[in-house]
Structures are given as C-alpha cells and as structure tokens.
Design a protein around this motif. Structure first.
Motif, mmCIF file in Angstrom:
data_model
loop_
_atom_site.group_PDB
_atom_site.id
_atom_site.type_symbol
_atom_site.label_atom_id
_atom_site.label_comp_id
_atom_site.label_asym_id
_atom_site.label_seq_id
_atom_site.Cartn_x
_atom_site.Cartn_y
_atom_site.Cartn_z
ATOM 1 N N MET A 1 33.263 38.041 23.758
ATOM 2 C CA MET A 1 33.090 39.099 24.950
ATOM 3 C C MET A 1 33.716 38.937 26.042
ATOM 4 O O MET A 1 34.044 39.403 26.776
ATOM 5 C CB MET A 1 31.518 39.521 24.829
ATOM 6 N N VAL A 4 37.484 39.835 26.219
ATOM 7 C CA VAL A 4 37.374 41.487 26.460
ATOM 8 C C VAL A 4 37.129 41.539 28.177
ATOM 9 O O VAL A 4 37.916 42.373 28.539
ATOM 10 C CB VAL A 4 36.452 42.129 25.510
ATOM 11 N N ASN A 5 36.181 40.979 28.600
ATOM 12 C CA ASN A 5 35.812 41.192 29.949
ATOM 13 C C ASN A 5 37.000 40.649 30.788
ATOM 14 O O ASN A 5 37.162 41.364 31.610
ATOM 15 C CB ASN A 5 34.696 40.570 30.303
ATOM 16 N N LEU A 71 32.205 54.217 27.274
ATOM 17 C CA LEU A 71 32.556 53.123 26.740
ATOM 18 C C LEU A 71 32.385 51.776 27.298
ATOM 19 O O LEU A 71 31.906 50.726 26.863
ATOM 20 C CB LEU A 71 33.925 53.334 26.007
ATOM 21 N N LEU A 72 32.804 51.716 28.508
ATOM 22 C CA LEU A 72 32.886 50.568 29.107
ATOM 23 C C LEU A 72 31.453 50.297 29.560
ATOM 24 O O LEU A 72 31.175 49.048 29.595
ATOM 25 C CB LEU A 72 33.570 50.664 30.636
ATOM 26 N N THR A 75 29.948 48.746 26.441
ATOM 27 C CA THR A 75 30.269 47.380 26.223
ATOM 28 C C THR A 75 29.732 46.336 27.011
ATOM 29 O O THR A 75 29.365 45.273 26.515
ATOM 30 C CB THR A 75 31.908 47.245 26.365
ATOM 31 N N GLN A 76 29.593 46.829 28.240
ATOM 32 C CA GLN A 76 28.672 45.812 29.235
ATOM 33 C C GLN A 76 27.279 45.767 29.071
ATOM 34 O O GLN A 76 26.572 44.636 29.275
ATOM 35 C CB GLN A 76 29.021 46.141 30.639
ATOM 36 N N THR A 78 25.692 46.124 26.027
ATOM 37 C CA THR A 78 25.206 45.367 24.488
ATOM 38 C C THR A 78 25.004 43.835 24.730
ATOM 39 O O THR A 78 25.780 43.163 25.559
ATOM 40 C CB THR A 78 26.622 45.540 23.433
ATOM 41 N N ARG A 80 25.053 40.007 24.551
ATOM 42 C CA ARG A 80 26.057 39.078 24.082
ATOM 43 C C ARG A 80 25.282 38.119 23.311
ATOM 44 O O ARG A 80 24.214 37.701 23.478
ATOM 45 C CB ARG A 80 26.719 38.318 25.482
#
Length: 178
Positions: A1, A4-5, A71-72, A75-76, A78, A80
């Motif tokens: 992750m 991706v960040n 979506l952004l 993703t943040q 969820t 880790r």
C-alpha cells in the motif's frame, strides 16, 4: 500500500506543479498582451459560459471525478497489513516492535542452525508464521523428529523475542529432491 500511496502522491505533485506552471505562463502572457501559450483558456471560458450544468460533458466529468474520489477514499480507508508485530515491554511508555521481515529472518536463522536442515523459507503474516524446510539427504529419513526439533527451535526464538501476540507456527519439512 505504501507504494501505491507514494505513486499517487508523486502523480498528484506532478499534476499540481504542471498546473501551477501553466497558470504562471498563461497569466504572464495575458498581462503582456500576448495570445495564450499552452492552453486556449479564452475558448474554454467561452465554452463554459455557454454550457449548462445539465449538459452531458459536465455530467460525465462530474461522474468521473466522483468515482475517482470514492475510489481514492476507499483505498485510503481499507486497513493496511500490519508491518510490525508488537513486543511486550515492562514500561508502558515504551513502544517496541519487530517487522515481519525481521521476524522471518530471525526464525530462518534459528531453524537453519538445526542439524539436518539444508534450506529454509519463512513467511510471516499477522497471525501465522509458516516455515518450510528442506532436509539434508542424511536427515531425510526422520522428518517427524526434525519437524519437532524445528518447531521447538522456532518456539524458543519467538519466546526470546517476547512478542505480545506471537504468531502460530506452521512447520513443513520436505525431503531433498534426488
């Protein structure tokens, strides 16, 4: 992750820098009474004044931006994977932990010191440490005893580290390929 960040942050930073550079160029050109240099913003402005909020291009752009934002956000939000496993400490103000890769190296070192092991592979998750060992040719006949010895060695290593919630051990011994 993290990758991706970092990638998203770099892309966003590049976009902001490019937008700022174009804005500076266009404002400077307009103040010097020149035509637009990079972006035909007077044409975009004229199009925007003629277009209503209900027009198809505006609705499609709004839907696209909303979906991208959701979506952004998803993703943040969820959770880790935990990178560190906490170690119990006697002082409450102390926060000690070991990374999963560090624990894997430590367990690998502990099991490769056992007699009869030729190769070891260790993967550590939050709740389980999976140890896969290839036995030497001479030790391949008694894999059950080797498995017990390896489990004890790995358990001693986990106990020595003092993890608050040590992962469950899964040890698999395979005979060497001929």
């Amino acid at each position: 992750m993290r990758v991706v960040n970092r990638l998203l942050a770099v892309l966003l930073a590049i976009g902001v820098v490019l937008a700022a550079a174009v804005t500076v160029l266009e404002v400077s050109a307009q103040r010097a009474n020149h035509r637009p240099l990079v972006l035909n913003w007077p044409g975009v402005y004229d199009w925007a004044t003629r277009t209503t909020w209900g027009a198809a291009p505006v609705l499609l752009l709004s839907i696209g931006l909303t979906v991208t934002g959701v979506l952004l956000l998803a993703t943040q939000l969820t959770p880790r994977r935990p990178d560190r496993l906490p170690i119990s400490c006697s002082h409450p103000a102390t926060d000690a932990a070991i990374t999963r890769s560090g624990l894997a190296r430590s367990l690998r070192r502990a099991v490769t010191e056992v007699d009869g092991v030729s190769q070891a592979r260790v993967t550590v998750r939050r709740r389980r440490a999976r140890i896969r060992v290839t036995a030497r040719a001479g030790a391949a006949s008694d894999t059950g005893a080797l498995r017990t010895t390896l489990t004890e060695a790995a358990r001693r290593q986990l106990d020595a580290l003092g993890l608050t919630r040590p992962p469950a051990l899964s040890v698999k011994v395979t005979a060497p390929e001929r």
